[in-house]
Design an enzyme around this catalytic site. Structure first.
Site, mmCIF file in Angstrom:
data_model
loop_
_atom_site.group_PDB
_atom_site.id
_atom_site.type_symbol
_atom_site.label_atom_id
_atom_site.label_comp_id
_atom_site.label_asym_id
_atom_site.label_seq_id
_atom_site.Cartn_x
_atom_site.Cartn_y
_atom_site.Cartn_z
ATOM 1 N N ALA A 1 -60.089 18.051 -31.963
ATOM 2 C CA ALA A 1 -59.669 16.855 -33.085
ATOM 3 C C ALA A 1 -60.353 17.238 -34.279
ATOM 4 C CB ALA A 1 -60.881 15.874 -32.404
ATOM 5 N N ASN B 1 -67.859 24.441 -38.577
ATOM 6 C CA ASN B 1 -67.287 25.001 -37.006
ATOM 7 C C ASN B 1 -68.487 25.909 -36.502
ATOM 8 O OD1 ASN B 1 -64.330 24.805 -38.262
ATOM 9 N ND2 ASN B 1 -64.655 23.993 -36.424
ATOM 10 N N LYS C 1 -67.857 14.276 -39.402
ATOM 11 C CA LYS C 1 -66.851 14.086 -38.478
ATOM 12 C C LYS C 1 -67.948 13.423 -37.349
ATOM 13 C CE LYS C 1 -65.273 18.257 -38.519
ATOM 14 N NZ LYS C 1 -64.506 19.452 -37.975
ATOM 15 N N GLY D 1 -67.059 12.167 -34.242
ATOM 16 C CA GLY D 1 -66.262 12.307 -32.991
ATOM 17 C C GLY D 1 -65.692 10.637 -32.578
ATOM 18 N N ALA D 2 -65.867 10.186 -31.579
ATOM 19 C CA ALA D 2 -65.262 8.923 -31.315
ATOM 20 C C ALA D 2 -65.821 7.756 -32.121
ATOM 21 C CB ALA D 2 -65.241 8.542 -29.717
ATOM 22 N N GLY E 1 -65.860 7.962 -35.421
ATOM 23 C CA GLY E 1 -65.120 7.958 -36.762
ATOM 24 C C GLY E 1 -65.683 9.089 -37.551
ATOM 25 N N TYR F 1 -65.910 33.829 -24.720
ATOM 26 C CA TYR F 1 -65.088 34.758 -25.684
ATOM 27 C C TYR F 1 -65.060 36.073 -25.341
ATOM 28 C CZ TYR F 1 -65.546 30.525 -28.664
ATOM 29 O OH TYR F 1 -65.345 29.010 -29.131
ATOM 30 N N TYR F 2 -63.749 36.845 -25.578
ATOM 31 C CA TYR F 2 -63.760 38.176 -25.524
ATOM 32 C C TYR F 2 -63.333 38.678 -27.022
ATOM 33 C CZ TYR F 2 -64.093 37.321 -20.338
ATOM 34 O OH TYR F 2 -64.802 36.718 -19.265
ATOM 35 N N ASP G 1 -60.110 20.199 -35.954
ATOM 36 C CA ASP G 1 -59.182 20.839 -36.673
ATOM 37 C C ASP G 1 -58.193 19.682 -37.023
ATOM 38 O OD1 ASP G 1 -60.650 23.130 -36.103
ATOM 39 O OD2 ASP G 1 -59.595 23.503 -34.394
#
Ligand code: ATP
Length: 316
Positions: A256, A168, A224, A226-227, A229, A104-105, A258
């Site tokens: 995914a 997040n 959440k 991930g894979a 569910g 990140y910048y 978002d």
């Protein structure tokens, strides 16, 4: 028709389309990225109005951010061009086919200079919305950005607009303690709280999910996985609902989360019950992993059936 409003930082994204050290990349692809604007794009594609509030620099990257959001029909009347700071930049390196490194910048960026007065100038967009969506990224950008989020939540709550937050957690912006410190004042005002399993434990300062749920209790809590569910713990204390992920050929997991939130909040704006919110969210989350870009794979309403098609299908 009331839609979604969100605020945060959207950056220019530079990334190599090929795996390998970035210094050897013959060229880079230019795009934009920001968790909040990704959600706005997803909701807009599914047919509800969506607005984004944030700052960009008076530079080409800033122009790109606004141009892309306008092209996706996301309302940017609450966005500001800051003449005194550059647009933030994210550089993505596909180091191996399975490992992405992100740099990140964004220190001192225009996006991190968002402040409560910016939100006041866009107050009508917030009070007229069907849902305000915020993330745990913005309050960690700077004290003024944290103040902007607090002000947006205050306006939404006063106007009885539901508030949704996706944790997040970005470790580069701060550790668990700072995350808890900046998000704690927001938690009592949330109607929906999204997060990954680890993030929710971090936020609740808990070691297992039941105690995290008990400590964060209040909003509808969406986990959440991930894979595997996702699950919902309803706000009324009703039983946990789980839904398996939609099986797809996954190319890139980033984005995914978002897209999932965009599906969930779209169904909320549709007035759909919790099981349908979870169904649509798992579907839109699955769409996002099928393309190597954070947001461009998000579906329109008429594309929602595409994941049922057999491999090799050609639509004419
Ligand atoms: P991000 O990488 O965008 O921060 P996240 O960690 O917030 O993602 P995930 O749990 O990875 O969110 O994904 C959100 C949702 O998307 C999952 O709950 C699931 O429904 C769907 N999803 C994620 N990965 C896959 C996959 N490989 N196949 C199908 N669906 C997936």
């Amino acid at each position: 028709m009331p839609g979604l409003v969100t605020l945060g930082e959207t950056m220019a994204v530079l990334g190599s389309p090929r795996p390998g050290p970035l210094r050897h990349a013959p060229h880079l692809e230019l795009s934009i990225g920001g968790a909040e604007s990704n959600v706005a794009i997803g909701v807009r594609r599914l047919g509800h109005p969506a607005a984004w509030i944030g700052r960009v620099g008076a530079d080409e990257f800033g122009a790109l951010v606004l141009e892309r959001l306008r092209a996706e029909q996301v309302e940017v009347s609450g966005a500001l061009v800051d003449p005194d700071a550059p647009t933030g930049l994210l550089v993505k390196e596909q180091r191996t086919p399975d490992v992405t490194r992100v740099q990140y910048y964004r220190t001192g960026s225009a996006g991190s200079r968002l402040c409560p007065a910016d939100v006041d100038a866009a107050a009508a967009v917030i009070t007229g919305a069907g849902v305000l969506h915020i993330t745990g990224i913005t309050p960690l950008l700077s004290p003024s950005a944290a103040g902007a989020v607090a002000r947006a939540v205050e306006l939404a709550v006063a106007a009885q607009v539901p508030v949704s937050l996706d944790v997040n957690h970005r470790a580069a912006l701060g550790g668990a303690e700072l995350l808890r410190e900046r998000l704690a004042p927001l938690l009592p005002h949330l109607s929906h709280l999204f997060g990954g399993e680890e993030e929710l434990l971090l936020l609740a300062d808990a070691t297992d999910e039941p105690s995290a749920v008990a400590r964060l209790g209040g909003p509808e809590l969406v986990v959440k996985r991930g894979a595997r569910g996702a699950s919902v713990y309803p706000a009324d204390g009703g039983p946990e609902l789980h839904r398996a992920a939609v099986p797809v050929r996954a190319l890139d997991p980033v984005g995914a989360g978002d897209a999932f939130v965009a599906g969930y909040l779209t169904a909320l704006l549709d007035g759909a019950p919790v099981a349908e919110r979870l169904r649509l969210a798992c579907l839109t989350g699955a769409f996002a992993v099928t393309v190597p870009n954070d947001w461009s794979g998000q579906p329109t309403r008429d594309e929602l059936g595409l994941l049922d098609a057999e491999a090799g299908t050609t639509l004419r």
